[in-house]
Design a protein around this motif. Structure first.
Motif, PDB file in Angstrom:
ATOM      1  N   ASP A  14       0.838  -1.207   0.000  1.00  0.00           N
ATOM      2  CA  ASP A  14       0.000   0.000   0.000  1.00  0.00           C
ATOM      3  C   ASP A  14       0.872   1.255   0.000  1.00  0.00           C
ATOM      4  OD1 ASP A  14      -2.289  -1.515   0.037  1.00  0.00           O
ATOM      5  OD2 ASP A  14      -2.403  -1.569   2.231  1.00  0.00           O
ATOM      6  N   LEU A  15       1.965   1.234   0.764  1.00  0.00           N
ATOM      7  CA  LEU A  15       2.833   2.409   0.791  1.00  0.00           C
ATOM      8  C   LEU A  15       3.538   2.616  -0.553  1.00  0.00           C
ATOM      9  CD1 LEU A  15       4.468   2.284   4.330  1.00  0.00           C
ATOM     10  CD2 LEU A  15       2.977   4.044   3.410  1.00  0.00           C
ATOM     11  N   ALA A  16       3.888   1.506  -1.209  1.00  0.00           N
ATOM     12  CA  ALA A  16       4.513   1.643  -2.532  1.00  0.00           C
ATOM     13  C   ALA A  16       3.583   2.320  -3.528  1.00  0.00           C
ATOM     14  CB  ALA A  16       4.942   0.269  -3.035  1.00  0.00           C
ATOM     15  N   ARG A  17       2.271   2.028  -3.438  1.00  0.00           N
ATOM     16  CA  ARG A  17       1.307   2.706  -4.311  1.00  0.00           C
ATOM     17  C   ARG A  17       1.039   4.138  -3.875  1.00  0.00           C
ATOM     18  NH1 ARG A  17      -0.938  -2.563  -4.062  1.00  0.00           N
ATOM     19  NH2 ARG A  17      -2.278  -1.955  -2.300  1.00  0.00           N
ATOM     20  N   LEU A  18       1.202   4.434  -2.587  1.00  0.00           N
ATOM     21  CA  LEU A  18       0.901   5.765  -2.070  1.00  0.00           C
ATOM     22  C   LEU A  18       1.999   6.769  -2.387  1.00  0.00           C
ATOM     23  CD1 LEU A  18      -0.772   7.676  -0.159  1.00  0.00           C
ATOM     24  CD2 LEU A  18       0.642   6.792   1.708  1.00  0.00           C
ATOM     25  N   LEU A  19       3.244   6.327  -2.330  1.00  0.00           N
ATOM     26  CA  LEU A  19       4.363   7.269  -2.446  1.00  0.00           C
ATOM     27  C   LEU A  19       4.363   8.080  -3.750  1.00  0.00           C
ATOM     28  CD1 LEU A  19       7.263   5.189  -0.830  1.00  0.00           C
ATOM     29  CD2 LEU A  19       6.027   7.148   0.127  1.00  0.00           C
ATOM     30  N   PRO A  20       4.066   7.492  -4.932  1.00  0.00           N
ATOM     31  CA  PRO A  20       4.031   8.327  -6.147  1.00  0.00           C
ATOM     32  C   PRO A  20       3.002   9.451  -6.069  1.00  0.00           C
ATOM     33  CG  PRO A  20       4.177   6.022  -6.745  1.00  0.00           C
ATOM     34  CD  PRO A  20       3.925   6.056  -5.267  1.00  0.00           C
ATOM     35  N   TRP A  21       1.817   9.144  -5.526  1.00  0.00           N
ATOM     36  CA  TRP A  21       0.781  10.190  -5.416  1.00  0.00           C
ATOM     37  C   TRP A  21       1.229  11.287  -4.450  1.00  0.00           C
ATOM     38  CZ3 TRP A  21      -3.085  10.507  -8.716  1.00  0.00           C
ATOM     39  CH2 TRP A  21      -3.493   9.366  -9.401  1.00  0.00           C
ATOM     40  N   GLN A  22       1.845  10.872  -3.349  1.00  0.00           N
ATOM     41  CA  GLN A  22       2.307  11.889  -2.410  1.00  0.00           C
ATOM     42  C   GLN A  22       3.442  12.717  -3.003  1.00  0.00           C
ATOM     43  OE1 GLN A  22       1.009  12.608   0.745  1.00  0.00           O
ATOM     44  NE2 GLN A  22      -0.632  11.292  -0.076  1.00  0.00           N
ATOM     45  N   GLY A  23       4.289  12.065  -3.807  1.00  0.00           N
ATOM     46  CA  GLY A  23       5.349  12.813  -4.479  1.00  0.00           C
ATOM     47  C   GLY A  23       4.790  13.814  -5.475  1.00  0.00           C
ATOM     48  N   LEU A  24       3.734  13.405  -6.222  1.00  0.00           N
ATOM     49  CA  LEU A  24       3.095  14.310  -7.169  1.00  0.00           C
ATOM     50  C   LEU A  24       2.502  15.513  -6.458  1.00  0.00           C
ATOM     51  CD1 LEU A  24       2.268  14.825 -10.116  1.00  0.00           C
ATOM     52  CD2 LEU A  24       0.198  13.464  -9.679  1.00  0.00           C
ATOM     53  N   LEU A  25       1.800  15.269  -5.341  1.00  0.00           N
ATOM     54  CA  LEU A  25       1.189  16.373  -4.602  1.00  0.00           C
ATOM     55  C   LEU A  25       2.269  17.294  -4.027  1.00  0.00           C
ATOM     56  CD1 LEU A  25      -1.637  14.469  -2.677  1.00  0.00           C
ATOM     57  CD2 LEU A  25      -1.908  16.031  -4.601  1.00  0.00           C
ATOM     58  N   LEU A  26       3.366  16.705  -3.519  1.00  0.00           N
ATOM     59  CA  LEU A  26       4.428  17.531  -2.969  1.00  0.00           C
ATOM     60  C   LEU A  26       5.095  18.363  -4.068  1.00  0.00           C
ATOM     61  CD1 LEU A  26       6.136  18.330  -0.542  1.00  0.00           C
ATOM     62  CD2 LEU A  26       7.599  16.339  -0.985  1.00  0.00           C
ATOM     63  N   GLY A  27       5.262  17.760  -5.285  1.00  0.00           N
ATOM     64  CA  GLY A  27       5.856  18.507  -6.388  1.00  0.00           C
ATOM     65  C   GLY A  27       4.992  19.686  -6.803  1.00  0.00           C
ATOM     66  N   ALA A  28       3.675  19.443  -6.843  1.00  0.00           N
ATOM     67  CA  ALA A  28       2.773  20.551  -7.193  1.00  0.00           C
ATOM     68  C   ALA A  28       2.851  21.656  -6.154  1.00  0.00           C
ATOM     69  CB  ALA A  28       1.353  20.030  -7.332  1.00  0.00           C
ATOM     70  N   LEU A  29       2.956  21.274  -4.879  1.00  0.00           N
ATOM     71  CA  LEU A  29       3.077  22.268  -3.814  1.00  0.00           C
ATOM     72  C   LEU A  29       4.330  23.112  -4.008  1.00  0.00           C
ATOM     73  CD1 LEU A  29       2.416  23.522  -1.035  1.00  0.00           C
ATOM     74  CD2 LEU A  29       3.579  21.572   0.005  1.00  0.00           C
ATOM     75  N   LEU A  30       5.457  22.463  -4.326  1.00  0.00           N
ATOM     76  CA  LEU A  30       6.714  23.204  -4.480  1.00  0.00           C
ATOM     77  C   LEU A  30       6.663  24.133  -5.688  1.00  0.00           C
ATOM     78  CD1 LEU A  30       9.243  20.325  -3.654  1.00  0.00           C
ATOM     79  CD2 LEU A  30       8.537  22.230  -2.187  1.00  0.00           C
ATOM     80  N   LEU A  31       6.003  23.654  -6.756  1.00  0.00           N
ATOM     81  CA  LEU A  31       5.867  24.520  -7.935  1.00  0.00           C
ATOM     82  C   LEU A  31       5.052  25.767  -7.613  1.00  0.00           C
ATOM     83  CD1 LEU A  31       5.323  21.900 -10.812  1.00  0.00           C
ATOM     84  CD2 LEU A  31       7.337  23.305 -10.394  1.00  0.00           C
ATOM     85  N   CYS A  32       3.943  25.559  -6.873  1.00  0.00           N
ATOM     86  CA  CYS A  32       3.119  26.715  -6.498  1.00  0.00           C
ATOM     87  C   CYS A  32       3.891  27.670  -5.595  1.00  0.00           C
ATOM     88  CB  CYS A  32       1.851  26.242  -5.805  1.00  0.00           C
ATOM     89  SG  CYS A  32       0.709  25.384  -6.884  1.00  0.00           S
ATOM     90  N   TRP A  33       4.793  27.077  -4.792  1.00  0.00           N
ATOM     91  CA  TRP A  33       5.564  27.912  -3.868  1.00  0.00           C
ATOM     92  C   TRP A  33       6.620  28.747  -4.612  1.00  0.00           C
ATOM     93  CZ3 TRP A  33       7.655  25.523   1.276  1.00  0.00           C
ATOM     94  CH2 TRP A  33       8.067  26.562   2.147  1.00  0.00           C
TER      95      TRP A  33
END
Length: 970
Positions: A14-33
């Motif tokens: 489950d964590l292996a499937r979760l990490l890409p989505w969390q990475g995508l959300l974190l990347g979008a956050l950094l771009l907005c920042w």
């Protein structure tokens, strides 16, 4: 990846499937920042419908989270899930108020505005974060009772109501979070960072909990926590409430809620269905392996379904009986039994144990029925699960075993010995007919009860412990021995009897069983006892005969030599017995011998031996009479005198009184190497010497010892006349203090014999003790001492003197001792405060409580007590504390040796210290030199008695010295 390896394997996929989505959300956050917002998107933040849409989605998801979590598991809500449900019920309400308070929305009690919306926002976020943190911290799957669930929901709703009351009615109570024209206040930004920190802490705690398996979808829950943390970061970046970053934060919040919804959905919906499917599959697998026939039936006995594989045991093919009644498929008797079992199950919930027999193509089969009522919805027709177990093999085996058991029992019932089987707990499994006859019980009175009922004490009390010890250690005492053991049995009527017992162990059906063979040996014991009696006992008197006497005498001689304790052999012959036999006949003589045997037995101790050699000759063997010839001879003489005294009373024979006398010969053994035959010859010789001296007397084989005993007997006779002839007198030895001042005296008994001269106390006191004359001597001494005290009360220089008198053990044991002392004091008018009774330590070894009571009674009357020879005997500190003493006496042996023996000096010093501790006077006796006196003074002893201060002297001399106020000269 190494961090993932530390987590439980159930979470890694489950964590292996979760990490890409969390990475995508974190990347979008950094771009907005980092990147500026495009001009085309800057107006989206002010688009109220879009904000309302996002908030409505979050409210819906929150409500779904509440409804799914609150109603999960058929109302058996775990505590952590319940916390999450109640928290997000409050979050939904606060987000709804936040939505209605957003800029551009109609008035919601008060006008809408950014600060009002932020206040509701922060309340919702804080409740969500606290709910998640609480959920993660609680134990997984810990149940929460219904009452506590409701109380928790009410508490959350009260908190929501409190937030609304403050924000809508008293907003001035809250700090500022937004200022128009300036944007967010530092407080609001710090609050957002605090929420982010709390969420990150919750994520770390969740990761720590994920090191072990959890029943919750922990990966989705982690995604929700991280998503909410990123959402809160957006709300620290915008400059106005209409900023696009604000809008992005709302989008992240919805995504985080969706993660949380997935976690709750997995727990509340998917997991129960998965578990139900697992149970179904397990049930199918179980039914596939069950060798029994399992049917589902309705209350009318109609077959609804069939669930088990052994089709060869069916009364008809499955397609032929499904939908039909049991009465249509089975014979009438079997069908009635099935319906009876089902009726009982409908009434009680379950039933079983009934059996049916069917003739099938594979042969006759026996089945055991079990039925259970299924749970049903209201209004639904009842259904039952009926299990039919094939027990044909068990029934056939039981029948065969029963036939074999009946055959075996028939054999056992014709065995002479009793046979009993018991289990490991000692419970009787079976008894044969002989065992019932031996113990007097019917079989049904014994079977199922503990074997102890057939045993007397102490066997009964020890039996269970023995069985347990054998099962634990394997140590055998009775079980499996090569030969029988003889024990005692207990019949139903309470009679004890001897029996022989052999026990063997077998294993039956995997359990240990013990088989005991019992034989009543009462007759065998009686026959053996009769043989023993005829071989070793005189038939007329039932005393040991010559054979048994010689055997015991030989063993007694060896024992005496080994232990250093002498014994004596008394040879007794009746005087003129032949004349009595010739005059009155042998029957008359035999009656005389029986009574003589009784009198001789009454004259000795229980362990002594009285034997009859034949005719009128008897022998008595006495053991353990002392370690010296004098002591042994003294005891033997006492027994001889007791025998002579016993013969003074006439014998009554056939309405006729007859007198006879014995002649007794005595010899000692234990200090020589003589055998039994030689000792018998010496005793016989001494007996004839007694006859030659006039009969009705005794003589010792040792002439020298006989002379000593004769001298002692003469001394005893003269001592008994000494009081009447006024040959006794008291001498007085002075007792002084450290200045030489006379304090008093010790009264010492002296015997002035007209022929023997002054007889020393060491000579006549032991004689008095042995002959029981010591009580009369003690009474005379006490009387003379009280008379002396009374006379001193009238003499100058003597009024203040104390007088000490020794008391023997026999005096103190006398029940009238206290009364006699008080009467003597009163009779002479003596002052009891001037009288001191001296006791030795040996008196305290027996009956201490009685001694203390007597001492206290006299102490209350004023009489003082001194403990003589202290340090040589028995006293414990406990008794020393309890005894009503005034004085301790240091024994002369310690005084004599204290200058050359360090041990004696230590004992003397200890006695003085004890006296000071207990508040007692200490006096040293036997002081003979100035060096001894000085040594005693140095250790604190200030009272003395001994030849240095004066020898014992008569009353007149002592009083003359006392009037001069000094001690008697040495």
């Amino acid at each position: 990846m190494r961090a993932l390896d530390r987590l439980d394997p159930s979470h890694r996929a489950d964590l292996a499937r979760l990490l890409p989505w969390q990475g995508l959300l974190l990347g979008a956050l950094l771009l907005c920042w980092w990147l500026p917002v495009p001009q085309a998107l800057q107006g989206l933040g002010s688009y109220a419908p879009l904000h309302a849409l996002l908030e409505t989605l979050s409210i819906i998801v929150s409500a779904l989270i509440f409804s799914l979590a609150w109603g999960s598991r058929l109302g058996q809500v775990p505590a952590n899930v319940c916390v999450l449900a109640c928290a997000f019920a409050g979050v939904a309400l606060l987000d709804f108020s936040h939505l209605l308070s957003y800029s551009g929305m109609p008035d919601y009690v008060t006008p809408a505005g950014p600060e009002k919306a932020i206040d509701f926002w922060l309340g919702a976020r804080l409740m969500a974060v606290l709910g998640l943190l609480w959920m993660v911290a609680l134990p997984w799957q810990a149940p929460l009772p219904r009452a506590r669930r409701r109380a928790l929901l009410v508490a959350v709703l009260l908190c929501v109501g409190l937030v609304h009351w403050v924000v809508l009615v008293h907003p001035e109570l809250l700090p500022r979070t937004f200022i128009a024209g300036q944007g967010l206040t530092p407080l609001k930004i710090r609050m957002e960072y605090l929420l982010v920190a709390m969420l990150l802490g919750t994520a770390l705690l969740l990761l720590w909990r994920m090191r072990g398996p959890t029943p919750f979808h922990a990966a989705a829950l982690l995604g929700a926590v991280l998503g909410m943390a990123m959402s809160e970061l957006f709300f620290t970046l915008y400059a106005s409430v209409t900023d696009v970053l604000n809008l992005a934060g709302h989008v992240y919040k919805v995504i985080a809620y969706l993660f949380l919804h997935r976690a709750v959905f997995m727990e509340a919906v998917q997991r129960p269905y998965m578990e139900l499917e697992q149970v179904r599959q397990q049930l199918q697998a179980t039914l596939a392996t069950v060798p029994d026939l399992v049917f589902e039936m309705d209350a009318q006995g109609r077959y609804l379904s069939y669930h088990s594989p052994p089709s060869e045991l069916l009364a008809a093919p499955a397609g032929d009986f499904i939908g039909r009644l049991v009465s249509e498929v089975l014979p009438a008797e079997a069908a009635a039994t099935v319906m009876q079992t089902m009726a009982q199950a409908l009434a009680q919930g379950s039933a079983g144990g009934q059996r049916i027999t069917l003739d099938l193509p594979v042969g006759r089969r026996h089945f055991e029925l079990h039925a259970t009522r299924c749970q049903q919805e209201p209004g639904q027709a009842p259904r039952l699960i009926v299990l039919s177990r094939d027990i044909t093999l068990a029934v056939n085996a039981r029948d065969a075993l029963l036939e074999a058991a009946q055959h075996t029992q028939a054999i056992l019932d014709n065995v002479v010995d009793g046979i009993i089987t018991i289990d490991r707990q000692g419970l009787v499994l079976s008894v044969n007919r002989s065992a019932s006859a031996i113990f007097g019980y019917e079989a049904d009175e014994v079977i199922g009860r503990n074997i102890k009922m057939l045993m007397p004490a102490p066997y009964a009390q020890a039996h269970d412990g023995y069985l347990a010890s054998y099962a634990r250690t394997g140590i055998r005492q009775v079980i499996g021995r090569d030969r029988d053991v003889e024990v005692e049995g207990l019949r139903k009527n309470g009679e004890q009897f001897p029996m022989s017992l052999a026990v063997n162990e077998i294993e039956r059906e995997g359990e240990r069983v013990y088989i005991g063979m019992v034989r009543d040996i009462t007759q065998r014991r009686a026959a053996a006892a009769e043989i023993q009696r005829l071989a070793f006992f005189d038939q007329l008197t039932e005393l040991p005969n010559r054979r048994l006497l010689l055997d015991r005498l030989q063993r007694a001689v060896l024992s005496a030599a080994r232990r250093g304790q002498l014994g004596a052999l008394l040879f007794i012959d009746l005087d003129e017995f032949k004349l009595l036999n010739d005059t009155w006949g042998h029957d008359f003589g035999d009656r005389m011998l029986v009574q003589v045997a009784h009198r001789l037995s009454d004259s000795v101790r229980e362990g002594d031996t009285v034997a009859r050699l034949g005719g009128d000759e008897f022998v008595i063997m006495l053991e353990s009479l002392g370690d010296t010839r004098e002591a042994a001879a003294s005891h033997a003489e006492m027994v001889a005198r007791k025998i002579l005294a016993g013969f003074e009373q006439s014998f009554r024979l056939q309405e006729r009184e007859q007198h006879t006398t014995p002649s007794i010969g005595i010899t000692l053994f234990g200090d020589n190497l003589l055998g039994a035959g030689e000792l018998m010859a010496h005793a016989d010789t001494a007996m004839y010497q007694a006859k030659s001296q006039g009969k009705n007397t005794f003589r010792f084989y040792d002439a020298e010892l006989q002379a000593v005993l004769a001298t002692r007997a003469a001394l005893e006779s003269e001592l008994r006349q000494a009081i009447a002839r006024q040959q006794l007198q008291l001498h007085f030895q002075p007792q002084v203090d450290d200045s030489g001042q006379l304090l008093g005296a010790e009264a010492l008994l002296r015997w002035q014999h007209p022929d023997r001269g002054l007889v020393a106390p060491g000579v006549f006191i032991p004689v008095a003790e042995q002959c029981g004359f010591v009580l009369e001597l003690g009474s005379w001494v006490l009387d003379a001492a009280c008379r002396t005290l009374a006379s001193w009360a009238t003499l100058p220089g003597c009024q203040a003197l104390n007088l000490s008198v020794n008391v023997s053990a026999l005096q103190l044991r006398d029940p009238q001792f206290v009364t006699d002392v008080l009467k003597t004091i009163q009779r002479h008018g003596a002052d009891p405060r001037r009288l001191t009774l001296e006791l030795t330590e040996s008196l305290l070894a027996e009956n201490v409580e009685d001694t203390i009571a007597k001492m206290q009674a006299l102490r209350d009357a004023g009489v003082g007590f001194s403990l003589d020879d202290f340090g040589t005997g028995y006293s414990s500190l406990n008794y020393l504390r309890r005894l009503p003493l005034e004085e301790l006496k240091i024994d002369r042996s310690f005084v004599n040796d204290m200058l050359g023996d360090p041990n004696s000096a230590v004992i003397a010093r200890t006695v003085v210290a004890l006296g000071q501790t207990f508040g007692l006077q200490v006096i040293a006796e036997g002081v003979e030199t100035p060096e001894q006196r000085d040594a005693l003074l140095r250790i604190g002893c200030k009272r003395f008695q001994g030849y240095l201060f004066g020898r014992p002297t008569d009353q007149a001399s002592f009083e003359r010295q006392a009037r001069q106020g000094v001690a008697v000269a040495s």
